[in-house]
Scaffold this active site. Sequence first.
Site, PDB file in Angstrom:
ATOM      1  N   LYS A  51       0.845  -1.201   0.000  1.00  0.00           N
ATOM      2  CA  LYS A  51       0.000   0.000   0.000  1.00  0.00           C
ATOM      3  C   LYS A  51       0.876   1.243   0.000  1.00  0.00           C
ATOM      4  O   LYS A  51       0.618   2.220  -0.703  1.00  0.00           O
ATOM      5  CB  LYS A  51      -0.925   0.006   1.234  1.00  0.00           C
ATOM      6  N   GLN A  95      -5.316  -1.895   9.775  1.00  0.00           N
ATOM      7  CA  GLN A  95      -4.980  -3.117   9.036  1.00  0.00           C
ATOM      8  C   GLN A  95      -5.620  -4.324   9.732  1.00  0.00           C
ATOM      9  O   GLN A  95      -5.411  -4.534  10.923  1.00  0.00           O
ATOM     10  CB  GLN A  95      -3.447  -3.258   8.954  1.00  0.00           C
ATOM     11  N   ASP A 118     -11.316   2.714   4.314  1.00  0.00           N
ATOM     12  CA  ASP A 118     -11.634   1.307   4.037  1.00  0.00           C
ATOM     13  C   ASP A 118     -13.143   1.113   3.864  1.00  0.00           C
ATOM     14  O   ASP A 118     -13.590   0.026   3.504  1.00  0.00           O
ATOM     15  CB  ASP A 118     -11.143   0.422   5.198  1.00  0.00           C
TER      16      ASP A 118
END
Length: 289
Positions: A51, A95, A118
Amino acid sequence: MVETKIIDGKQIAKEFREKLAKRVQKLGSTPKLAVLVVGEHPASQIYVQNKKKAADSVGINVDIYQMSATENEENILKLIAELNESKEVDGILLQLPVPAHLNAETLIGAIKPEKDVDGLHPQNVGNMVSGLPAMISCTPLGCLYLLKQVLPSMTGMHAVVVGRSALVGKPLAQLLLQEDCTVTQAHSKTRNLADLTKQADILVCAVGKPGLITGDMIKPGAVVIDVGINRLDNGKIVGDTLFLEMLGKASYITPVPGGVGPMTIAMLLWNVIKAAEGHYSDCKDLILK
Ligand code: NAD
């Protein structure tokens, strides 16, 4: 026999990132993404580095907050509160997975919805289902973008989504509904999966079981999006479909690796840029003219 074309997610994501880099230049400031990592899960370490690398390539700064596997929830919530208030931080990503002593829902729920890149905060999920502007989770957005490359209109098509996770299956089914598809959602308790998949004009498989979808389970000419990522005993990474059996049957298919994966990261960057621009992601703006 159908001629099967491969949807080259790697190349499509590269071109998409080039568009994103131009969009960042227009911003006049450097967007910033904060990534919270709890513990040293080996796959997570690789994902986070991927990422960061992709973010660097479009001009987005990434701050990684690496915490120990035993970090307590209160401290993480405190950090999220600081990042929520920081004017420098545009997006916050936790994460996943997090260690068992933590409650992922509590942590995600603490992220400001407009920084939830997200797209997992309940407010974003609710807005998305209601067709309101929302941060939308990255993998479903990536799948939609890939589908739009090969299907200018999906109106009236029968989309079968196999998998109903909050991360992939559920939001993707909603997005396809908004594209005017007739959507069937299959899952682990579905009976006679093949009867459904054989009806699909668009078949998305997001399960995590190698070989779940065989060649005789698909309709000739179907567009197949394989989201699954499975590591076989020999180290090979494969999707949920038997790729070779799709050839000659599907009209289009995404490979694994090199299909949905690269688009997922590209969509994360897109969400960060939208956050930095001061507004929510809008699927209809995805084409980025
Ligand atoms: P998950 O485990 O949360 O959900 C799996 C879903 O599959 C569940 O809804 C379950 O009901 C369904 N399922 C299980 N067995 C089934 C069966 N026999 N028939 C039909 N449905 C069945 O997983 P997830 O987070 O949604 O991820 C799914 C897969 O996609 C995994 O392989 C994951 O690694 C991969 N993934 C890839 C990306 C990417 O960027 N390419 C992103 C996220 C997830």
